[in-house]
Design a protein around this motif. Structure first.
Motif, PDB file in Angstrom:
ATOM      1  N   UNK A 101      64.674 -22.485  27.319  1.00 44.83           N
ATOM      2  CA  UNK A 101      64.848 -23.744  28.049  1.00 44.83           C
ATOM      3  C   UNK A 101      63.576 -24.576  27.994  1.00 44.83           C
ATOM      4  N   UNK A 102      62.444 -23.927  28.132  1.00 42.66           N
ATOM      5  CA  UNK A 102      61.160 -24.642  28.072  1.00 42.66           C
ATOM      6  C   UNK A 102      60.927 -25.207  26.687  1.00 42.66           C
ATOM      7  N   UNK A 103      61.165 -24.381  25.665  1.00 44.56           N
ATOM      8  CA  UNK A 103      60.919 -24.824  24.298  1.00 44.56           C
ATOM      9  C   UNK A 103      61.843 -25.939  23.849  1.00 44.56           C
ATOM     10  N   UNK A 104      63.083 -25.940  24.317  1.00 44.24           N
ATOM     11  CA  UNK A 104      64.061 -26.921  23.869  1.00 44.24           C
ATOM     12  C   UNK A 104      64.041 -28.216  24.677  1.00 44.24           C
ATOM     13  N   UNK A 105      63.754 -28.140  25.965  1.00 43.22           N
ATOM     14  CA  UNK A 105      64.011 -29.298  26.816  1.00 43.22           C
ATOM     15  C   UNK A 105      62.811 -29.791  27.623  1.00 43.22           C
ATOM     16  N   UNK A 106      61.677 -29.113  27.562  1.00 48.05           N
ATOM     17  CA  UNK A 106      60.512 -29.592  28.305  1.00 48.05           C
ATOM     18  C   UNK A 106      59.799 -30.679  27.501  1.00 48.05           C
ATOM     19  N   UNK A 107      60.295 -31.897  27.587  1.00 48.19           N
ATOM     20  CA  UNK A 107      59.716 -33.004  26.826  1.00 48.19           C
ATOM     21  C   UNK A 107      58.470 -33.563  27.504  1.00 48.19           C
ATOM     22  N   UNK A 108      58.158 -33.116  28.712  1.00 44.80           N
ATOM     23  CA  UNK A 108      56.996 -33.636  29.437  1.00 44.80           C
ATOM     24  C   UNK A 108      55.745 -32.772  29.221  1.00 44.80           C
ATOM     25  N   UNK A 109      55.922 -31.561  28.740  1.00 48.60           N
ATOM     26  CA  UNK A 109      54.829 -30.619  28.454  1.00 48.60           C
ATOM     27  C   UNK A 109      54.135 -30.070  29.692  1.00 48.60           C
ATOM     28  N   UNK A 110      54.539 -30.497  30.874  1.00 45.44           N
ATOM     29  CA  UNK A 110      53.896 -29.999  32.095  1.00 45.44           C
ATOM     30  C   UNK A 110      54.904 -29.424  33.081  1.00 45.44           C
ATOM     31  N   UNK A 111      56.172 -29.340  32.679  1.00 44.62           N
ATOM     32  CA  UNK A 111      57.210 -28.896  33.614  1.00 44.62           C
ATOM     33  C   UNK A 111      57.003 -27.461  34.077  1.00 44.62           C
ATOM     34  N   UNK A 112      56.268 -26.671  33.288  1.00 44.99           N
ATOM     35  CA  UNK A 112      56.052 -25.275  33.668  1.00 44.99           C
ATOM     36  C   UNK A 112      55.374 -25.161  35.030  1.00 44.99           C
ATOM     37  N   UNK A 113      54.504 -26.125  35.366  1.00 47.73           N
ATOM     38  CA  UNK A 113      53.815 -26.054  36.651  1.00 47.73           C
ATOM     39  C   UNK A 113      54.770 -26.268  37.818  1.00 47.73           C
ATOM     40  N   UNK A 114      55.856 -27.010  37.588  1.00 46.59           N
ATOM     41  CA  UNK A 114      56.829 -27.213  38.653  1.00 46.59           C
ATOM     42  C   UNK A 114      57.577 -25.916  38.963  1.00 46.59           C
ATOM     43  N   UNK A 115      57.813 -25.098  37.939  1.00 41.88           N
ATOM     44  CA  UNK A 115      58.409 -23.783  38.178  1.00 41.88           C
ATOM     45  C   UNK A 115      57.510 -22.954  39.078  1.00 41.88           C
ATOM     46  N   UNK A 116      56.201 -22.987  38.800  1.00 37.71           N
ATOM     47  CA  UNK A 116      55.250 -22.237  39.610  1.00 37.71           C
ATOM     48  C   UNK A 116      55.220 -22.806  41.034  1.00 37.71           C
ATOM     49  N   UNK A 117      55.266 -24.131  41.144  1.00 39.21           N
ATOM     50  CA  UNK A 117      55.293 -24.768  42.456  1.00 39.21           C
ATOM     51  C   UNK A 117      56.501 -24.300  43.269  1.00 39.21           C
ATOM     52  N   UNK A 118      57.666 -24.270  42.636  1.00 44.39           N
ATOM     53  CA  UNK A 118      58.874 -23.857  43.356  1.00 44.39           C
ATOM     54  C   UNK A 118      58.766 -22.402  43.808  1.00 44.39           C
ATOM     55  N   UNK A 119      58.097 -21.588  43.027  1.00 50.14           N
ATOM     56  CA  UNK A 119      57.874 -20.204  43.439  1.00 50.14           C
ATOM     57  C   UNK A 119      57.110 -20.164  44.758  1.00 50.14           C
ATOM     58  N   UNK A 120      56.081 -21.014  44.860  1.00 49.54           N
ATOM     59  CA  UNK A 120      55.280 -21.064  46.089  1.00 49.54           C
ATOM     60  C   UNK A 120      56.086 -21.643  47.251  1.00 49.54           C
ATOM     61  N   UNK A 121      56.910 -22.660  46.963  1.00 46.22           N
ATOM     62  CA  UNK A 121      57.746 -23.229  48.025  1.00 46.22           C
ATOM     63  C   UNK A 121      58.664 -22.169  48.625  1.00 46.22           C
ATOM     64  N   UNK A 122      59.166 -21.293  47.790  1.00 49.56           N
ATOM     65  CA  UNK A 122      60.131 -20.295  48.239  1.00 49.56           C
ATOM     66  C   UNK A 122      59.455 -19.179  49.042  1.00 49.56           C
ATOM     67  N   UNK A 123      58.262 -18.740  48.593  1.00 48.73           N
ATOM     68  CA  UNK A 123      57.633 -17.600  49.275  1.00 48.73           C
ATOM     69  C   UNK A 123      56.817 -18.015  50.493  1.00 48.73           C
ATOM     70  N   UNK A 124      56.418 -19.302  50.599  1.00 48.17           N
ATOM     71  CA  UNK A 124      55.587 -19.728  51.732  1.00 48.17           C
ATOM     72  C   UNK A 124      56.264 -19.495  53.079  1.00 48.17           C
ATOM     73  N   UNK A 125      57.523 -19.948  53.276  1.00 46.65           N
ATOM     74  CA  UNK A 125      58.164 -19.669  54.563  1.00 46.65           C
ATOM     75  C   UNK A 125      58.246 -18.174  54.863  1.00 46.65           C
ATOM     76  N   UNK A 201      49.329 -17.198  41.377  1.00 44.91           N
ATOM     77  CA  UNK A 201      49.569 -17.129  42.816  1.00 44.91           C
ATOM     78  C   UNK A 201      48.279 -17.160  43.633  1.00 44.91           C
ATOM     79  N   UNK A 202      47.207 -16.573  43.120  1.00 45.05           N
ATOM     80  CA  UNK A 202      45.962 -16.500  43.885  1.00 45.05           C
ATOM     81  C   UNK A 202      45.439 -17.884  44.259  1.00 45.05           C
ATOM     82  N   UNK A 203      45.650 -18.870  43.394  1.00 48.50           N
ATOM     83  CA  UNK A 203      45.140 -20.218  43.690  1.00 48.50           C
ATOM     84  C   UNK A 203      45.865 -20.834  44.890  1.00 48.50           C
TER      85      UNK A 203
END
Length: 339
Positions: A101-125, A201-203
């Motif tokens: 999915x990343x290789x085929x459709x990530x036309x912005x080249x930075x979308x991977x960081x949003x996946x990491x962000x969502x991981x933090x959104x989910x575990x923070x609560x 995650x450490x950051x």
């Protein structure tokens, strides 16, 4: 920092220090600030309100820029029916979990960081709720977030050592082959393994610790934090601790020191002469999403290069970011507050 790093990489224009380290440190600082702000926000809202706020904050802007870039810059619509699941995985910013999915459709080249962000959104609560339980609270007290940071550092360390030793290659072998690569190489490890959520995650947790212990940390004289931050960031050869620890929580501590220094000097940073920087801060999310397509369009069509090309790309990216901020970001935030 990310802007300068990507310009240096795509336009082949050397920018001292920032061109080499800016991309890595810029992303780490982004995650650290997210850790600070998100845990602060989550502590003030219930789960439904918090997650709705994240959805309205991220998706309208991301979808707008993703679809425009997909149409104008690198067409991926329409797509083959068999690729539909991967398009939607990227559309909801989870593409870093799925290499194809990343290789085929990530036309912005930075979308991977949003996946990491969502991981933090989910575990923070979950982390906030765990810290409030009687059993945990009685045994850890004020040390809870420090212990969470220790666990995050151990996880980062263990994950990176597993990647460098090849222990995780089997997990990624088939997805990488689906992209057309015969085997996993160092570039694939950097893109999909060293950038994965356990390695970052450490950051976030460093930022959360700044929130948890802010009053205590601010008691140390600002010059100490400034010296510590600049000292750590000026010595990149020490970040990996001699064991190829990349990304490293050590650089995260340097960024944290500068962030605390900024918190201590918030009144100075709010000076009217610095207002243009606040505007850029307001536009920072669309600017982050837009800048690589702007660079590559400039390189491929207009053959930009050098300092003049940098200024031109920056001007275009800022103008587009301002437009997206006013036309998409602000209305979506207002809609969220109305609900």
């Amino acid at each position: 920092m990310v802007f300068c790093h990507h310009y240096a990489q795509h336009v082949k224009t050397p920018i001292p220090w920032v061109g080499v380290y800016g991309g890595m440190l810029g992303v780490q600082l982004f995650f650290l600030i997210s850790g600070y702000l998100i845990v602060k926000t989550a502590s003030q809202h219930n789960l439904t309100s918090f997650m709705r706020g994240r959805i309205f904050r991220i998706y309208p802007t991301y979808w707008t820029i993703l679809l425009i870039a997909s149409y104008v810059y690198q067409p991926v619509i329409p797509y083959a029916a068999s690729d539909a699941p991967y398009f939607w995985i990227n559309f909801f910013a989870y593409s870093h979990f799925v290499p194809y999915a990343l290789g085929m459709f990530d036309v912005l080249s930075v979308s991977w960081t949003l996946t990491i962000e969502w991981t933090w959104y989910i575990i923070t609560p979950a982390l906030l709720s765990l810290g409030k339980t009687r059993w945990i609270n009685q045994r850890t007290g004020h040390a809870y977030w420090a212990l969470v940071l220790l666990a995050a550092i151990v996880l980062q360390w263990g994950w990176n050592l597993s990647v460098s030793s090849g222990l995780l290659d089997n997990w990624y072998d088939e997805p990488i082959k689906k992209l057309g690569f015969s085997s996993i190489n160092d570039d694939m490890r950097t893109l999909f393994m060293y950038a994965a959520a356990p390695a970052q995650l450490a950051f976030f947790v460093i930022g959360a610790c700044i929130w948890a212990y802010e009053d205590t940390l601010k008691k140390l004289p600002p010059i100490c934090w400034l010296a510590l931050g600049t000292g750590i960031l000026a010595l990149p050869q020490l970040w990996m601790l001699g064991i190829h620890l990349n990304p490293s929580f050590v650089s995260g501590f340097g960024l944290a020191a500068l962030f605390i220094y900024a918190l201590q000097n918030a009144s100075t940073l709010s000076h009217p002469l610095l207002r243009p920087l606040h505007w850029v801060g307001d536009w920072s999310f669309p600017l982050y999403l837009l800048h690589v397509p702007v660079f590559l369009t400039g390189v491929r069509i207009y053959k930009v290069s050098g300092a003049s090309g940098f200024v031109a790309c920056l001007a275009v990216a800022l103008a587009l970011s301002c437009a997206v901020h006013w036309l998409v970001e602000r209305p979506s935030r207002r809609l969220n507050h109305m609900l």
